[in-house]
Write a protein that holds these residues in place. Structure first.
Motif, PDB file in Angstrom:
ATOM      1  N   PRO A  80      -3.335   1.332  -1.842  1.00 46.94           N
ATOM      2  CA  PRO A  80      -2.643   0.467  -2.328  1.00 46.94           C
ATOM      3  C   PRO A  80      -1.638  -0.099  -1.316  1.00 46.94           C
ATOM      4  N   PRO A  81      -0.728  -1.422  -2.027  1.00 45.46           N
ATOM      5  CA  PRO A  81       0.087  -1.457  -1.840  1.00 45.46           C
ATOM      6  C   PRO A  81       1.257  -0.307  -1.951  1.00 45.46           C
ATOM      7  N   ALA A  82       2.439  -1.382  -1.063  1.00 46.00           N
ATOM      8  CA  ALA A  82       3.753  -0.360  -1.350  1.00 46.00           C
ATOM      9  C   ALA A  82       4.403  -0.984  -2.819  1.00 46.00           C
ATOM     10  N   SER A  83       5.052  -0.098  -3.189  1.00 49.51           N
ATOM     11  CA  SER A  83       5.953  -0.674  -4.591  1.00 49.51           C
ATOM     12  C   SER A  83       7.210  -2.084  -4.119  1.00 49.51           C
ATOM     13  N   ALA A  84       7.155  -2.531  -4.850  1.00 46.23           N
ATOM     14  CA  ALA A  84       8.811  -3.124  -4.316  1.00 46.23           C
ATOM     15  C   ALA A  84       9.530  -2.868  -3.882  1.00 46.23           C
ATOM     16  N   GLU A  85       9.395  -1.536  -4.941  1.00 43.92           N
ATOM     17  CA  GLU A  85      11.303  -1.358  -4.337  1.00 43.92           C
ATOM     18  C   GLU A  85      11.248  -0.099  -3.612  1.00 43.92           C
ATOM     19  N   ASP A  86       9.488   0.272  -3.267  1.00 45.89           N
ATOM     20  CA  ASP A  86       9.478   1.485  -1.920  1.00 45.89           C
ATOM     21  C   ASP A  86       9.607  -0.062  -0.334  1.00 45.89           C
ATOM     22  N   ILE A  87       9.643  -1.543  -0.264  1.00 51.22           N
ATOM     23  CA  ILE A  87       9.659  -1.828   0.353  1.00 51.22           C
ATOM     24  C   ILE A  87      10.764  -2.560   0.889  1.00 51.22           C
ATOM     25  N   ALA A  88      12.171  -2.529  -0.789  1.00 52.20           N
ATOM     26  CA  ALA A  88      13.270  -2.656  -0.786  1.00 52.20           C
ATOM     27  C   ALA A  88      13.837  -2.217   0.188  1.00 52.20           C
ATOM     28  N   ALA A  89      13.875  -0.899  -0.230  1.00 49.52           N
ATOM     29  CA  ALA A  89      14.276   0.262   0.050  1.00 49.52           C
ATOM     30  C   ALA A  89      14.248   0.811   1.673  1.00 49.52           C
ATOM     31  N   PHE A  90      13.447   0.028   2.069  1.00 47.98           N
ATOM     32  CA  PHE A  90      12.620  -0.096   3.121  1.00 47.98           C
ATOM     33  C   PHE A  90      13.848  -0.828   4.039  1.00 47.98           C
ATOM     34  N   ARG A  91      13.915  -1.951   3.790  1.00 50.60           N
ATOM     35  CA  ARG A  91      14.253  -2.921   4.307  1.00 50.60           C
ATOM     36  C   ARG A  91      15.676  -2.710   4.619  1.00 50.60           C
ATOM     37  N   ALA A  92      16.125  -2.103   3.670  1.00 51.35           N
ATOM     38  CA  ALA A  92      17.856  -1.482   3.561  1.00 51.35           C
ATOM     39  C   ALA A  92      18.462  -0.816   4.245  1.00 51.35           C
ATOM     40  N   GLN A  93      16.929   0.383   4.463  1.00 50.89           N
ATOM     41  CA  GLN A  93      17.498   0.921   5.533  1.00 50.89           C
ATOM     42  C   GLN A  93      17.074   0.468   7.264  1.00 50.89           C
ATOM     43  N   THR A  94      16.436  -0.649   7.223  1.00 52.44           N
ATOM     44  CA  THR A  94      15.916  -1.904   9.216  1.00 52.44           C
ATOM     45  C   THR A  94      18.181  -2.304   8.699  1.00 52.44           C
ATOM     46  N   HIS A 127      10.401   5.949   9.160  1.00 52.66           N
ATOM     47  CA  HIS A 127      10.970   5.540   7.647  1.00 52.66           C
ATOM     48  C   HIS A 127       9.230   4.161   7.810  1.00 52.66           C
ATOM     49  N   ALA A 128       9.025   3.628   8.032  1.00 58.28           N
ATOM     50  CA  ALA A 128       7.860   2.678   7.692  1.00 58.28           C
ATOM     51  C   ALA A 128       6.741   3.457   7.428  1.00 58.28           C
ATOM     52  N   ALA A 129       6.749   4.399   8.265  1.00 55.77           N
ATOM     53  CA  ALA A 129       5.475   5.439   7.552  1.00 55.77           C
ATOM     54  C   ALA A 129       5.337   5.805   6.188  1.00 55.77           C
ATOM     55  N   GLY A 130       6.599   5.715   5.652  1.00 57.92           N
ATOM     56  CA  GLY A 130       6.695   6.178   4.000  1.00 57.92           C
ATOM     57  C   GLY A 130       5.923   4.911   3.409  1.00 57.92           C
ATOM     58  N   LEU A 131       5.489   3.946   3.887  1.00 57.33           N
ATOM     59  CA  LEU A 131       4.733   2.599   3.081  1.00 57.33           C
ATOM     60  C   LEU A 131       3.179   2.735   3.264  1.00 57.33           C
ATOM     61  N   PHE A 132       3.269   3.527   4.353  1.00 56.49           N
ATOM     62  CA  PHE A 132       1.632   4.404   4.615  1.00 56.49           C
ATOM     63  C   PHE A 132       1.258   4.966   3.888  1.00 56.49           C
ATOM     64  N   ARG A 133       0.971   4.686   2.755  1.00 61.23           N
ATOM     65  CA  ARG A 133       1.007   6.376   2.026  1.00 61.23           C
ATOM     66  C   ARG A 133      -0.738   6.038   0.481  1.00 61.23           C
ATOM     67  N   GLY A 134      -1.357   6.951   0.613  1.00 56.54           N
ATOM     68  CA  GLY A 134      -2.082   6.831  -0.738  1.00 56.54           C
ATOM     69  C   GLY A 134      -3.584   6.488  -0.429  1.00 56.54           C
ATOM     70  N   ALA A 135      -3.837   6.837   0.872  1.00 55.82           N
ATOM     71  CA  ALA A 135      -5.129   6.155   2.090  1.00 55.82           C
ATOM     72  C   ALA A 135      -6.501   7.097   0.571  1.00 55.82           C
ATOM     73  N   GLY A 136      -8.035   6.792   0.454  1.00 55.55           N
ATOM     74  CA  GLY A 136      -8.307   6.992  -0.002  1.00 55.55           C
ATOM     75  C   GLY A 136      -9.509   6.023   0.129  1.00 55.55           C
ATOM     76  N   TYR A 137     -11.110   6.918  -0.753  1.00 51.93           N
ATOM     77  CA  TYR A 137     -12.954   6.137  -0.792  1.00 51.93           C
ATOM     78  C   TYR A 137     -13.117   5.815  -2.114  1.00 51.93           C
ATOM     79  N   ALA A 138     -13.371   5.000  -2.129  1.00 56.60           N
ATOM     80  CA  ALA A 138     -13.581   4.364  -3.219  1.00 56.60           C
ATOM     81  C   ALA A 138     -15.621   3.810  -3.306  1.00 56.60           C
ATOM     82  N   VAL A 139     -15.861   4.567  -3.926  1.00 57.09           N
ATOM     83  CA  VAL A 139     -17.348   4.787  -3.840  1.00 57.09           C
ATOM     84  C   VAL A 139     -17.742   3.804  -4.854  1.00 57.09           C
ATOM     85  N   PHE A 140     -18.713   3.168  -5.360  1.00 54.65           N
ATOM     86  CA  PHE A 140     -19.135   1.635  -5.996  1.00 54.65           C
ATOM     87  C   PHE A 140     -20.935   2.032  -6.023  1.00 54.65           C
ATOM     88  N   ASP A 141     -21.604   1.391  -7.100  1.00 53.08           N
ATOM     89  CA  ASP A 141     -22.517   0.991  -7.319  1.00 53.08           C
ATOM     90  C   ASP A 141     -23.142   0.233  -7.981  1.00 53.08           C
TER      91      ASP A 141
END
Length: 479
Positions: free
Chosen positions: A273-287, A319-333
């Protein structure tokens, strides 16, 4: 991971050997394959045809494929060949080991592979997904041997954008096995074969395409366990530029596989999933606080690519690694899921290029080959798709615990006997009660209470305790 067994000669290293063995027991890792699995694998190794006519496969042995892997690798999943065209484009052939030819659904090897999920790497020996008669011999794309493979063919324009993609089951013959270091050395010296030279072009162009679609690559240095004459040690591997270019080949193939499966309405995607707006804003402030501000209007991936290779740059990447999370697998048929994107890549993506080492890739290869050639996906492939997310999730958790536990135990062994010494370290991140810091030498990360420095600053910490059996260390701030 080490390329050979080490001689454990010091008391600390001898205790480390026992601690690593205990970690395997704690995680319930298998020590060998059951006899029936070895028997079935050995039979497949000699019984599966690799003559194109006998196997009913395309004969692509005339293409001078080569492989690029870490030094000492014997489980070779991929081989490639790149040919540039007069118009500036290219044709990329990317061969993936035909593991499904050797692993029958419902057989003993298949059942054991589902129990394992993926190859695990430990300093005292890897735990392979498949018996070595397959993974390091019959199914591996070793040089100068006829091998079955799924061959992706990408016709590309001058910007390395695919204009035509096909997938063929074939027999190939690799001409050479390169390590990353050897290949990079040849490229730098101007002695590399055409495929390696063209891989540089391909990597540069695909990196630009990644930037255009908003993708990002987070290339953190890897802390590896290596064998020495004294035992095991840790080293930080920054990699070589050609590794990034080679990774772009795998990314392109994974995106092509995802497109095929989405179009065919059956498959399994690797999603994030994409990073949340809150997480992105927090990371930008950290930089901004770090003194390396992420400017408005600069794409996230471009910002990461341009970070300096300095301790402070590493802090920002951590710190950027905190935006790379929540990876999973999506099955569909049938119905394609709403969430198909791998947000870091900024495109739908699938695991398809490492079937010797990762279970899910075997399914994706079979699905894609059927869809690409207008055939029905085999029933046993479709009916077992739902099992894969839990298998891969469980094996990934074990792999993470093995990696972390191994590094912690080796670090404790390296620090054992140095209690009372003071070490230089860089603060990675502050927490309420402690801070994560990276020691300069040995290259380990630890938590230390009451550290005054801000992220990116250098501090001094004192070792209080190093417990090899538990794989734990204790440090305090030194002022």
């Amino acid at each position: 991971m080490p390329r050979r067994r080490a001689r454990l000669v010091s008391p600390a290293q001898t205790e480390l050997r026992a601690s690593l063995a205990a970690l395997r027991d704690e995680l319930g890792l298998p020590s060998a394959f059951p006899p029936e699995v070895e028997v079935e694998a050995a039979s497949a190794a000699v019984g599966v045809a690799t003559d194109p006519t006998a196997a009913g496969l395309a004969d692509l042995r005339g293409i001078p494929f080569l492989t690029i892997d870490p030094e000492g690798s014997t489980d070779l999943d991929q081989a490639m060949h790149i040919d540039r065209a007069d118009d500036g484009g290219a044709v990329l052939h990317y061969a993936i080991a035909d593991v499904p030819a050797y692993v029958a659904f419902g057989g003993a090897v298949d059942a054991e592979a589902r129990r394992r999920g993926q190859t695990l790497y430990a300093p005292d020996g890897r735990i392979p997904l498949h018996p070595t008669v397959l993974s390091e011999d019959a199914a591996s794309l070793l040089p100068d041997r006829d091998r079955r493979a799924f061959v992706w063919r990408f016709v590309m324009d001058a910007a390395a954008r695919p204009t035509e993609t096909t997938l063929t089951r074939a027999v190939i013959r690799s001409r050479a096995q390169w390590s990353y270091v050897e290949a990079q050395r040849a490229v730098d010296a101007g002695t590399a074969p055409d495929t390696l030279r063209h891989l540089v072009w391909f990597g540069e162009e695909r990196s630009r395409r990644e930037s255009e679609r908003g993708g990002a690559s987070l290339n953190l240095p890897e802390t590896r366990v290596v064998a020495t004459d004294e035992g095991y040690a840790l080293e930080v591997d920054e990699g070589v530029p050609l590794e990034d270019a080679n990774a772009q080949v795998s990314l392109l193939t994974g995106m092509a596989a995802a497109e095929l499966m989405i179009s065919g309405r059956v498959g399994i995607l690797r999603t994030m999933p994409p990073a949340s707006a809150e997480d992105i804003a927090a990371f930008r402030a950290q930089t901004v606080g770090f003194g390396l501000p992420w400017a408005t209007g600069v794409a996230y991936g471009d910002y990461l690519r341009d970070l300096p290779r300095t301790p402070l740059g590493r802090v920002v990447r951590e710190h950027a690694a905190g935006l790379f999370r929540g990876a999973g697998y999506a099955v569909f048929d049938g119905e394609v899921p709403e969430a198909t994107m791998q947000s870091a890549i900024a495109a739908p993506y699938a695991h398809v290029t490492a079937p010797l080492r990762r279970l899910v890739d075997r399914w994706v290869l079979l699905i894609c080959e059927a869809l690409a050639n207008g055939r029905e996906v085999p029933a046993d492939v479709r009916s077992s798709l739902d099992e894969l997310p839990s298998i891969m999730g469980r094996s990934s958790q074990i792999a993470a615990r093995l990696d972390g536990g191994t590094v912690d135990r080796v670090a404790a062994a390296l620090l054992h006997g140095r209690e009372g010494q003071v070490f230089d370290a860089v603060v990675l991140r502050r927490r309420e009660e402690d801070a994560e810091v990276a020691l300069t030498e040995p290259p380990v990360e630890v938590r230390v209470p009451d550290v005054a420095g801000e992220p990116g600053t250098t501090v001094r910490v004192r070792l209080v305790r190093a417990d090899i059996r538990a794989g734990s260390t204790e440090f305090v701030s030194h002022v």
